[in-house]
Design an enzyme around this catalytic site. Structure first.
Site, PDB file in Angstrom:
ATOM      1  N   HIS A 302       0.814  -1.216   0.000  1.00 59.60           N
ATOM      2  CA  HIS A 302       0.000   0.000   0.000  1.00 59.60           C
ATOM      3  C   HIS A 302       0.850   1.269   0.000  1.00 59.60           C
ATOM      4  O   HIS A 302       0.370   2.337  -0.358  1.00 59.60           O
ATOM      5  CB  HIS A 302      -0.964  -0.013   1.188  1.00 59.60           C
ATOM      6  CG  HIS A 302      -2.041  -1.056   1.047  1.00 59.60           C
ATOM      7  ND1 HIS A 302      -3.039  -1.214   1.966  1.00 59.60           N
ATOM      8  CD2 HIS A 302      -2.269  -1.986   0.084  1.00 59.60           C
ATOM      9  CE1 HIS A 302      -3.836  -2.223   1.577  1.00 59.60           C
ATOM     10  NE2 HIS A 302      -3.375  -2.697   0.443  1.00 59.60           N
ATOM     11  N   HIS A 536      -2.002 -12.819  -1.236  1.00 57.86           N
ATOM     12  CA  HIS A 536      -3.385 -13.209  -0.943  1.00 57.86           C
ATOM     13  C   HIS A 536      -3.489 -14.683  -0.562  1.00 57.86           C
ATOM     14  O   HIS A 536      -4.401 -15.082   0.139  1.00 57.86           O
ATOM     15  CB  HIS A 536      -4.286 -12.901  -2.146  1.00 57.86           C
ATOM     16  CG  HIS A 536      -4.432 -11.427  -2.391  1.00 57.86           C
ATOM     17  ND1 HIS A 536      -4.826 -10.894  -3.590  1.00 57.86           N
ATOM     18  CD2 HIS A 536      -4.204 -10.369  -1.575  1.00 57.86           C
ATOM     19  CE1 HIS A 536      -4.849  -9.575  -3.505  1.00 57.86           C
ATOM     20  NE2 HIS A 536      -4.472  -9.235  -2.288  1.00 57.86           N
TER      21      HIS A 536
HETATM   22  C1  HEM Z   1      -5.279  -9.166   4.476  1.00 61.50           C
HETATM   23  C2  HEM Z   1      -6.016  -9.488   3.569  1.00 61.50           C
HETATM   24  C3  HEM Z   1      -6.058  -8.849   2.222  1.00 61.50           C
HETATM   25  C4  HEM Z   1      -7.168  -8.411   1.608  1.00 61.50           C
HETATM   26  C5  HEM Z   1      -8.591  -8.462   2.149  1.00 61.50           C
HETATM   27  C6  HEM Z   1      -6.772  -7.865   0.335  1.00 61.50           C
HETATM   28  C7  HEM Z   1      -7.655  -7.330  -0.566  1.00 61.50           C
HETATM   29  C8  HEM Z   1      -7.285  -6.720  -1.737  1.00 61.50           C
HETATM   30  C9  HEM Z   1      -8.176  -6.095  -2.650  1.00 61.50           C
HETATM   31  C10 HEM Z   1      -9.685  -5.994  -2.499  1.00 61.50           C
HETATM   32  C11 HEM Z   1      -7.439  -5.595  -3.654  1.00 61.50           C
HETATM   33  C12 HEM Z   1      -7.946  -4.834  -4.880  1.00 61.50           C
HETATM   34  C13 HEM Z   1      -8.247  -5.845  -5.947  1.00 61.50           C
HETATM   35  C14 HEM Z   1      -8.598  -5.255  -7.280  1.00 61.50           C
HETATM   36  O1  HEM Z   1      -9.642  -4.618  -7.379  1.00 61.50           O
HETATM   37  O2  HEM Z   1      -7.852  -5.435  -8.236  1.00 61.50           O
HETATM   38  C15 HEM Z   1      -6.077  -5.909  -3.383  1.00 61.50           C
HETATM   39  C16 HEM Z   1      -5.021  -5.536  -4.164  1.00 61.50           C
HETATM   40  C17 HEM Z   1      -3.710  -5.829  -3.895  1.00 61.50           C
HETATM   41  N1  HEM Z   1      -3.236  -6.606  -2.875  1.00 61.50           N
HETATM   42 FE1  HEM Z   1      -4.326  -7.358  -1.379  1.00 61.50          FE
HETATM   43  N2  HEM Z   1      -5.422  -7.981   0.202  1.00 61.50           N
HETATM   44  C18 HEM Z   1      -4.933  -8.573   1.324  1.00 61.50           C
HETATM   45  C19 HEM Z   1      -3.616  -8.888   1.579  1.00 61.50           C
HETATM   46  C20 HEM Z   1      -2.564  -8.654   0.724  1.00 61.50           C
HETATM   47  C21 HEM Z   1      -1.210  -9.087   0.939  1.00 61.50           C
HETATM   48  C22 HEM Z   1      -0.742  -9.896   2.124  1.00 61.50           C
HETATM   49  C23 HEM Z   1      -0.476  -8.637  -0.114  1.00 61.50           C
HETATM   50  C24 HEM Z   1       0.994  -8.788  -0.430  1.00 61.50           C
HETATM   51  C25 HEM Z   1       1.889  -9.365   0.288  1.00 61.50           C
HETATM   52  C26 HEM Z   1      -1.380  -7.929  -0.990  1.00 61.50           C
HETATM   53  C27 HEM Z   1      -1.005  -7.317  -2.165  1.00 61.50           C
HETATM   54  C28 HEM Z   1      -1.873  -6.646  -2.983  1.00 61.50           C
HETATM   55  C29 HEM Z   1      -1.444  -5.874  -4.116  1.00 61.50           C
HETATM   56  C30 HEM Z   1      -0.024  -5.651  -4.615  1.00 61.50           C
HETATM   57  C31 HEM Z   1      -2.604  -5.349  -4.682  1.00 61.50           C
HETATM   58  C32 HEM Z   1      -2.698  -4.391  -5.846  1.00 61.50           C
HETATM   59  C33 HEM Z   1      -2.797  -2.988  -5.298  1.00 61.50           C
HETATM   60  C34 HEM Z   1      -3.020  -1.984  -6.371  1.00 61.50           C
HETATM   61  O3  HEM Z   1      -2.100  -1.777  -7.160  1.00 61.50           O
HETATM   62  O4  HEM Z   1      -4.122  -1.424  -6.434  1.00 61.50           O
HETATM   63  N3  HEM Z   1      -2.634  -7.967  -0.457  1.00 61.50           N
HETATM   64  N4  HEM Z   1      -5.994  -6.615  -2.216  1.00 61.50           N
END
Ligand code: HEM
Ligand code: CA
Length: 776
Positions: A302, A536
């Site tokens: 983030h 994820h």
């Molecule tokens: C804790 C639970 C998590 C939830 C509920 C969550 C949820 C989400 C959601 C809803 C999105 C946006 C999806 C979209 O519309 O394309 C997202 C994007 C993303 N998530 Fe997660 N995530 C979680 C954990 C993680 C973890 C642990 C990582 C990496 C180690 C991660 C890396 C990312 C990345 C890189 C994006 C793209 C962000 C962007 O460029 O907008 N997330 N995630």
């Protein structure tokens, strides 16, 4: 007619870097004399043997010379430039046969007029949709609203800034389409960036943002918005600029229309079908790493990336599905950015709720940084650098709103003596408005998405204020501004130390050093939209909360998404930090928690949305090429038959993909066997290494860069102190102390593993940084 992926070979024109060289020195191996020839022997004088992903990924018919890197992996001889697009290629004889497109001004005038008319038609249609149909908006309180909430903006000024840039980018995309039709441009020419005409002196030029104004002398502190970091390219890494790319996108029309199958041009399968066929919820805890590896990964992601869903001009959420979710809204009646996920009728979960459509809206675009016509580029909303933007915001306005202007500190909400983040005044900050709900504010708009994420935001807010307090005591003559800037600089360095010294070594064993002015630090689209989403798969759907002696609660994570009110319970903050540094992550594989694939953001509803399906659709939205192309980019053979994925997966893959060249990057990368003892496969591992290499090499203000590079360099004594920083120390220093009294030295590794036994928070095994070296 786009180029079929299978015909492509990938070769690279790169500038010298020293990836494996560093690795080699660090580990002190000596390659056996007969095993490899060093790059100097094989590559020509100005080239170096590098892993393919370290070179600008260039896709063309010829291949550059293969060589062996010092660690014995297959590399290529690289010599110049990082960008995969155009110009260099043309100058290079390998570019023969790709026609540079000449833009004549009369045609450009016509094209501009046409794109403006089309843009205003789109806006009119938007207005019509918004006023005529109730189904146009995503209802508050639904899971789809929660998904949209993930890309919410700070305030109305923020919305105006984003809309401005986004509309200009659409105008350029429309103009590109008109130009393509008129001149018969091929998809390949678009992919290579062969329309090199700088639009700035033309009527379309107004669509490109003007470069930021930078002070004549580089300031001591990095700018909040990341601009003016690179002298020659002052907008590199700034918010609202496009992602960079490893490979050109694969769009059906070469511009923005999502790709279709490589097999006779049929549509690709529904991402939801792929999700149910390949991903299931299995409990496979990892024996080595804690949940902190997951949670810090998300916090870090983030800091560096946020793509935004397109919204209506007033900021409200676009719906692409009928009100009852049973079907998609027909094309003529929906917003142009709609790209709904079709749920098969027989869906084992959503089918029982008669859901046939999951909302999905395409990401906001940004004009290309070189201001040319060409394929669409997605916008990164936050500063690309690792600069604490999730703590401080990515714009001066956001930072101002978070500061207390009292002795350099950030604002806090004092909850009966415990310092929490300021409560949010935004009525839609939480997903629920039930009594007792409380959401918080920080530099990033996703702060409340997961309660464990909110805890990390709270931790770093407290760390900032702790350092500010100490600095104020050590330097009583400093005012608020100076203390704030110095504390921010130290906290940013801490994030970099934790990221490069503690977090990344759990995923990678090598990355490169030194500043290189030619390196664009920007986040790579493939990294943000697929690769770094490997995290994820690490998520555990249940957070266990421990009391003094026993398990007190097992929280289903959908219950705490955008609903972090538990943080107001006195013990919760310490308990959550304990859980994160004690319990295991889930293995990285094709198992995903139901909490993310069935119930994400459900907010009390019977069903949520599916993050696996969303990740796949996002990859297609952003024009990511199929997995095979990225395998080749990291020097692996392309997969030629589904059997190569193993007997268990091959039948399932074949049932959802018509061709092995269709497999989505996020899917293929997760299915790949682990590389050595890494938690990741080689493709993801190499792309992550390349991203973090760029984030360091391309950041003049990186804490370790010396005075000749970094205008805000640290003196050697300060560097010694900063290198002592460990996440476990920060946890100990900023705990409530109600339940948490001990930590293992490495917060990412399971406590009790050899060398990582628990110690008391006061133990010298968790050394303090001595801020007296900041006395001035
Ligand atoms: C804790 C639970 C998590 C939830 C509920 C969550 C949820 C989400 C959601 C809803 C999105 C946006 C999806 C979209 O519309 O394309 C997202 C994007 C993303 N998530 Fe997660 N995530 C979680 C954990 C993680 C973890 C642990 C990582 C990496 C180690 C991660 C890396 C990312 C990345 C890189 C994006 C793209 C962000 C962007 O460029 O907008 N997330 N995630
Ligand atoms: Ca940032």
């Amino acid at each position: 007619a786009h180029i079929p992926a299978k015909r492509m070979t990938i070769s690279h024109i790169g500038h010298p870097r020293s990836f494996d060289v560093v690795d080699y020195h660090r580990h002190g191996f000596t390659p056996a004399p007969h095993a490899v020839k060093t790059y100097r022997d094989i590559c020509s004088h100005d080239a170096e043997c590098l892993l393919p992903v370290q070179c600008p990924a260039h896709v063309h018919d010829d291949s550059l010379m293969k060589c062996k890197t010092l660690l014995g992996r297959v590399g290529i001889c690289c010599s110049s430039g990082q960008n995969h697009t155009g110009f260099q290629l043309l100058l290079n004889e390998k570019g023969r046969g790709h026609q540079l497109v000449h833009v004549d001004f009369q045609v450009l005038g016509d094209v501009t007029r046409r794109s403006r008319i089309e843009l205003s038609e789109l806006h009119l249609r938007e207005m019509r949709i918004l006023t005529n149909s109730r189904a146009a908006l995503v209802p508050l309180g639904t899971a789809s609203y929660g998904h949209f909430r993930n890309s919410r903006l700070h305030n109305v000024h923020d919305l105006i800034d984003v809309m401005n840039v986004a509309n200009r980018a659409i105008e350029i995309a429309l103009a590109t389409r008109a130009f393509k039709d008129r001149k018969g441009i091929t998809n390949q020419q678009l992919e290579y960036g062969m329309i090199c005409q700088d639009l700035r002196p033309t009527p379309l030029g107004a669509a490109c943002p003007s470069p930021p104004m930078c002070p004549p002398v580089a300031p001591h502190f990095r700018k909040i918005d990341g601009s003016c970091n690179n002298i020659n390219n002052p907008s590199w890494g700034a918010p609202l600029t496009p992602y960079s790319r490893l490979l050109p996108p694969l769009y059906h029309d070469g511009i923005w229309t999502p790709r279709i199958s490589e097999d006779q041009g049929q549509p690709l399968s529904s991402p939801r079908l792929i999700s149910t066929t390949l991903f299931s919820d299995e409990d496979i805890p990892n024996s080595e790493y804690t949940l902190m590896l997951m949670q810090y990964g998300q916090f870090l992601s983030h800091d560096i990336t946020q793509s935004l869903d397109t919204s209506f001009a007033n900021g409200s959420a676009i719906s692409c599905c009928s009100e009852d979710g049973s079907e998609e809204i027909p094309h003529e009646f929906r917003h142009f950015a709609c790209f709904p996920i079709i749920i098969p009728r027989k869906d084992p979960f959503f089918g029982t709720y008669k859901q046939g459509c999951m909302n999905f809206v395409r990401s906001v675009l940004a004009p290309r940084s070189d201001c040319t016509l060409g394929y669409a580029q997605q916008m990164n909303k936050v500063s690309h650098y690792i600069d604490g933007s999730a703590i401080y915001g990515s714009s001066a306005d956001q930072t101002r709103a978070l500061r207390s202007f009292d002795n350099g500190k950030l604002k806090v909400f004092d909850d009966f003596g415990r310092q929490l983040l300021p409560l949010s005044e935004d009525p839609e900050a939480c997903l629920t408005t039930e009594q007792g709900s409380a959401c918080f504010t920080a530099g990033d708009t996703r702060t409340n998405q997961m309660v464990s994420l909110t805890v990390l935001h709270t931790l770093f807010m407290r760390e900032h204020n702790r350092i500010a307090n100490e600095l104020a005591q050590i330097n009583p003559h400093w005012g608020d501004e100076r203390i704030f800037l110095e504390a921010r600089k130290i906290v940013t360095a801490e994030l970099q130390v934790i990221t490069y010294n503690e977090y990344l070594p759990t995923l990678l064993d090598s990355y490169s050093y030194d500043y290189d002015q030619r390196v664009e630090p920007s986040v790579i689209n493939e990294f943000a939209s697929a690769v770094f989403r490997f995290g994820h798969s690490m998520v555990d759907g249940i957070l266990k909360i421990y009391g003094k002696r026993k398990l007190e609660a097992a929280i289903d994570i959908p219950e705490i998404m955008f609903h972090p009110a538990r943080l107001r319970k006195q013990e919760f903050y310490d308990q959550m930090l304990t859980t994160m540094t004690t319990d295991s992550i889930q293995d990285v594989d094709n198992a995903m928690s139901d909490a993310l694939t069935k119930y994400m953001f459900r907010a009390g509803n019977p069903f949520g949305v599916d993050l696996a399906a969303i990740n796949i659709q996002r990859g297609r939205d952003h024009g990511l090429r199929p997995y095979n192309d990225y395998r080749e980019l990291v020097g692996q053979e392309r997969i030629k038959s589904f059997e190569e994925f193993g007997p268990e997966l091959s039948a399932r893959l074949r049932s959802v993909y018509a061709s092995v060249d269709d497999v989505d990057l996020w899917v293929g990368g997760l299915l790949e066997p682990k590389y050595g003892d890494s938690v990741l496969g080689l493709t993801f591992r190499d792309i992550i290494a390349e991203q973090f290499s760029r984030l360091k090499k391309g950041d003049k203000y990186f804490f370790e860069h010396d005075p000749t590079i970094n205008p805000g360099y640290f003196i050697p004594e300060q560097l010694v102190e900063l290198r002592k920083v460990a996440l476990s120390r920060i946890i100990c220093d900023n705990r409530d102390g109600i339940l948490l009294v001990r930590q293992a030295p490495n917060a990412f590794r399971k406590p009790g593993l050899p060398g990582n036994e628990y110690v008391d928070c006061t133990s010298p095994a968790l050394p303090h940084m001595n801020l007296l070296y900041w006395q001035d």
